[in-house]
Structures are given as C-alpha cells and as structure tokens.
Design a protein around this motif. Sequence first.
Motif, mmCIF file in Angstrom:
data_model
loop_
_atom_site.group_PDB
_atom_site.id
_atom_site.type_symbol
_atom_site.label_atom_id
_atom_site.label_comp_id
_atom_site.label_asym_id
_atom_site.label_seq_id
_atom_site.Cartn_x
_atom_site.Cartn_y
_atom_site.Cartn_z
ATOM 1 N N PRO A 11 0.838 -1.206 0.000
ATOM 2 C CA PRO A 11 0.000 0.000 0.000
ATOM 3 C C PRO A 11 0.873 1.255 0.000
ATOM 4 O O PRO A 11 1.888 1.321 0.689
ATOM 5 N N PHE A 12 0.488 2.249 -0.766
ATOM 6 C CA PHE A 12 1.270 3.486 -0.824
ATOM 7 C C PHE A 12 1.172 4.271 0.475
ATOM 8 O O PHE A 12 1.948 5.210 0.679
ATOM 9 N N ALA A 13 0.259 3.895 1.349
ATOM 10 C CA ALA A 13 0.237 4.517 2.669
ATOM 11 C C ALA A 13 1.511 4.210 3.436
ATOM 12 O O ALA A 13 1.853 4.915 4.387
ATOM 13 N N ASP A 14 2.219 3.161 3.021
ATOM 14 C CA ASP A 14 3.446 2.774 3.708
ATOM 15 C C ASP A 14 4.676 2.948 2.832
ATOM 16 O O ASP A 14 5.719 2.378 3.107
ATOM 17 N N VAL A 15 4.561 3.741 1.784
ATOM 18 C CA VAL A 15 5.711 4.066 0.933
ATOM 19 C C VAL A 15 6.230 5.440 1.322
ATOM 20 O O VAL A 15 5.464 6.402 1.420
ATOM 21 N N LYS A 16 7.522 5.521 1.543
ATOM 22 C CA LYS A 16 8.137 6.794 1.916
ATOM 23 C C LYS A 16 8.532 7.610 0.693
ATOM 24 O O LYS A 16 8.279 8.814 0.634
ATOM 25 N N SER A 17 9.187 6.945 -0.274
ATOM 26 C CA SER A 17 9.671 7.688 -1.428
ATOM 27 C C SER A 17 9.886 6.760 -2.603
ATOM 28 O O SER A 17 9.942 5.534 -2.462
ATOM 29 N N ILE A 18 9.982 7.362 -3.772
ATOM 30 C CA ILE A 18 10.317 6.652 -5.010
ATOM 31 C C ILE A 18 11.492 7.378 -5.637
ATOM 32 O O ILE A 18 11.416 8.582 -5.904
ATOM 33 N N ARG A 19 12.570 6.655 -5.857
ATOM 34 C CA ARG A 19 13.738 7.253 -6.512
ATOM 35 C C ARG A 19 13.749 6.836 -7.976
ATOM 36 O O ARG A 19 13.679 5.661 -8.292
ATOM 37 N N ARG A 20 13.873 7.810 -8.846
ATOM 38 C CA ARG A 20 13.907 7.559 -10.284
ATOM 39 C C ARG A 20 15.348 7.667 -10.774
ATOM 40 O O ARG A 20 16.048 8.637 -10.479
ATOM 41 N N HIS A 21 15.791 6.672 -11.515
ATOM 42 C CA HIS A 21 17.131 6.682 -12.100
ATOM 43 C C HIS A 21 16.986 6.752 -13.616
ATOM 44 O O HIS A 21 16.326 5.902 -14.217
#
Length: 657
Positions: free
Chosen positions: A107-117
């Motif tokens: 669930p995105f409620a428990d996602v802190k960040s997304i790093r794009r490379h």
Amino acid sequence: MQEAELHDLSDDADYAASQQQGSASMMRCDTGKRSSSSEPEGAEIVYLKDNVTIHPTQFASERISGRLKLIKQGSSLFMTWIPYKGQSTNVRLSEKDRNLYTIRAVPFADVKSIRRHTPTLGWQYIIVVLSSGLAFPPLYFYNGGVREFLATVKQHVFLVRSGEDANVFLVNDFRNPLQRTLSSLELPRAVSIASVPSTPVSVGESTSHENEGGTDVGVRVGSASIPQYNGRQRQKVHDPARDISIQVLEKFSLVTKFARETTSQLFRETHTNGFGPFERRNTNQSALDYSHQPSDDDEEVPVQSPVAPDPLEFDKLSLVWGKPRQPPLGLEEWTTFLDSEGRVVDSNALRKRIFYGGVEHKLRKEVWAILLGYHTYESTYAEREYQRSIKKTEYKTIKNQWQSISPEQAKRFTKFRERKGLIEKDVVRTDSSLTFYDGDDNPNVNLLGDILLTYSFYNFDLGYCQGMSDLLSPILFVVEDESESFWCFVALMERLGPNFNRDQNGMHSQLFALSKLVELLDSPLHNYFKQNDCLNYFFCFRWILIQFKRELEYEKTMRLWEVLWTHYLSEHLLLYVCVAILKHYRGKIIGDEMDFDTLLKFINELSGQIDLDAILRDAEALCICAGENGAACIPPGTPPSLPVDNGLFYSQQDEVL
C-alpha cells in the motif's frame, strides 16, 4: 560506469525472451476507469506495465521479468510486481527462486519515497522505499513507462519532488518544507518524523497467477491491519551515540509486522499453488475455506511442538571438523614465512595460520596490508617501501582535489558540501569510546574524516555512505598512517563497496545466499523461518553490512576481520558465521516460537555475547560440510568476491546522496 550501462543495451537472450513474453500485452491501462474480472470486487487496475525487470545479480541471464501493476481500491492505492512463469533462459535461478522476489500488495500509505534513475545509457529504473526504510530491488523498465508510472501515482496519492534531490519523489509527505528538507538528508534519528498510524485496508483475495503469456490475472492483496511504525531502541554496547547513527545502516532490519507481511516476498519462497503467507499457515484448508480463517486479531491457543532435531548433529560436527583455535601469529613465527628479501614463501600456509589464530596486534600493520591486497605476497621489503612512497604522493594528489576547493566553489558544489557534512557528523560518533578516537579535536578523528572525504573523490560514483567509517576505523587504528590507511581501505572497498550501492544489490545477493545456505545446512530452521515470514533475513543485515563490528568487542572484531581476509576456506566465510550463530540459537528461536519482531530484538541483544572462537570453529565445520553445494548457493560476484563480467565494479549510475 559507461561500460556497465552499455551492457544493459545488449541483445541478450533473457531480454529477447522478455520481449516475446510481453509483446502481446505491453500496454498501460488508461487512468480512466478500468477493472478486470480477475481482480477482487471493487479493485481497479489504474496502471499496468509488462517487461518490468529485476536484476538479482550482475548476470544478464539471471534477470527476472514480470508485470507491474497499480491497483486502486476505495481510497487506497497498491503496487504489485509478479514475475512471469516459465522463463527458461535462466540457468542459475530456479522457478522457486524467482518467486522469492515477488512483490505483493504494497500500500502506498506505507511508501516513503520513489527514486527515479535515468542514466544516459541503459534502462530507466525506480527504487521504492517504505516508511520503515526497507528498499525493494530496482525495477527496470525495459520498454519505458517510468514517467507514466509516476504520473499515475500522483493522481491517487500526494507526491512531491524532494527539494534536495530532483530524482526523489516523496509520498504522502505533508510536512512543511523545512521538515521535508531535513528528512531528505536522511540524518540519523531515534524516531522517524513521519511515524503515523495507517488505516487498516482490505482488498480481498485471489489465487490467480501471472502466466508466461503475460495475460491479465488477479493479484493477492491480503487483508491486513497496518500498525503504527514505532521507533525501536537498540542494544547499546560500546558507543551508545553510535547506535543512533547506525539506524540508517539498519534500515532493512527495521521492518514492522505489516511491512514484513507485504514486502518480505523479496526473499520468500512461495508454493506452486499460489497461496500467500496467510494461506500457507493453514495448508490443510482448501482455497474455498480461507475466507473463514481467523484474522490476525483473533486469539489462538498456542500449540506446543518439540524442536526438530538438527540434521547435522551440529555439536558433534564442530568437534570433528572445527579445529581448535591457535595463539595469534607472533613476530618470530612471522619471519619464518618470509625469505631474506621479505617475500612470503608460502601464501597458502600463511593464510591457513592466520585463519586459525589471527595476528598479534604489533604485526597487524604489516600483515593487514598484505591480506587486503595493498601489498602482494610476492613483494619484497624494498618493493613495499617503494610502493608506500609512490602511493603517498598519489594520495596527496587526490586529497588536494577537495582541499583546494575554495569557499566560493563549495557554495556551488552541493555534492561536496553534503558529503563533507555527513562525514563530519559520522566520524565524531565512530568508536568514540576508544581512547584512540576519544575527546574533542582528536587528530585521529580528523584523519578519519580526511580519509573518507578523499575516498569520496577517489571513488566519486560511490562517494560516502554511512557505515564506511565503521570499516575504516579499525584500519586507521592499526596502521596509524593516513596514506597507508587510505589505500588499505580502498582495497577493502573494492570487495565490500557493492554493499553500499543505493540499489543494495550487494546486500540483496548476500541475504539471498544466506537463505539458501540455511536451507541447505539446517532445513528445520529454514522451514521455521518460512512459516514465520522470516525468509528475507533482514535481521542479519547489520551483521553483513559492517562485518559484525557492532556485535563484537573491538579486539575480537579485528580478529574476525583478519580471519575473513585470508579467504582460506571460502571468500564467503562471513555467511557461514551467520549460519553458525543462527544454528547455535536454533533451539531457543524455535522453542520460544519467535516471530520476526521477537527474532530481530533477540538478534540485536546478542551484541557482546558471541563466543568468537566457538563460532569460527562451527563456521569452519559448516563450510567444509557444505562443500560444493554451499558454494553453489552463492551467486558469482557476491561480495566480498570481486565483481565478475570483466571485473566491472557495481555502479551507482547517477545520484549518490
């Protein structure tokens, strides 16, 4: 490195196979309303992408392609990645191994960040980091789609670009800009600023699978109550202040119950019937009955069961094969290994001697330089002295690169300021309980910082990461020379550097190998971990990352390291040490019915209680017992082995900090 990125563009067999598998269904669902009959009622696929691939190792033939989905149910957004079935190009990883990397119902409620490379050459990829700090392996987009993925996420959750790094997107970050900036620096802290409870979510069940044709299938988004993430106080052994700094290194260990249930698929074995962890605990029930199983909140009467016997009769095994430890190598004996010009006559005999006894402290400066590869076994006294002179000049040249940066330049050099600031914060907390590093304005602390900052210029791709100061500290303590300490550290990082890559590829491969070794050497313990969702082995993360430095006294740490550096029985003896400790406490782990959180607490509390000599004897016995089967559990290039494929090192590819 450019060559490594060019390799990503090669027309290898695995890539061709993934193209065939996904060609019929390469698409992204429109962000408009779309649902599938295979999805639970009320669930809607808002994004779908084929040929999204995980690279478990550096081998192109071992890449695992699958399908990435974003699923909306109610106000909640979930992410899944399911590997295709039937990929036959992989000769090293079985279908069972592939399932270990499955990502279900995050669930995105428990996602802190997304790093794009977005490297200039090669595929774009993302790294998803949970609020607990757990980072999934990089997801490579062979056919593009990162921009669409982020755009879809932004339509359903609050997504904001980090002010410190344009490639990092913070999820559900409602703090003010100042708090957000401090958080993006990832400075050590006892409790996360964003420790907030999440709302329980139920998305239904499905036992369908992705198939090799890439057709639409269902997902399993299990019902789960999402507890609040709480800061955890860890065992303080020698340096309490340093334990706070080490929290950043232990991100993989800080996995709460819910994060484990939804993300431990990274290293989990799944049954061919497709049951998730909830069904596997009740395998006697049919698929039609599992909707009536008690929830996690229901109380159950514990069933006492005897601890399964150790199949290797471990105590007897150590007495047969684990040879007694010897006194450390002394000066008089050391000279017998050298010829008149200082060459090591028999390197194998020397490594064996150090393996069984270590080295007296006054000899470590000379011996460590050889064990680490700074000097060769064949070098003479004169050649080693000449090399020290040449390397000292080279070190000064590298150091001058950052010393010559003016204040005006530094204002325009963000990367330099950030690395320098992080190093300055770390070194004052590194082993400050030792007299050698104790006190304000300690010159040895200053040297520690200078060496680390110089290394960040020597290896600019990797730069500096927390934990490096822990690895350098004993080297400087022993060598007591800035230039020689630097080059010994360089030699060590050639092997351990992949542990600090942002994609954590080095750590993933070692934890994966550890799980396979436990399965080989202690099947009852392996089965227990499987039944209790502990197959990710994140509780061993700190052991491997900084080589038991937080678990042992300083002298014992140095003794262990010099034994490991001999590579006498195996380059990967550290993994057998981990297995030996787990086997030593297997009765308590199983007898006390430890779940993941209890096991993590128990492992952390072992600091200062490990009998190094006994564990080394047991690790030796295990290594001999495992033999070629044990070696086969460890993918080539796994640290501390030098990376394979023409000796290319792991590359960060873009941002480091």
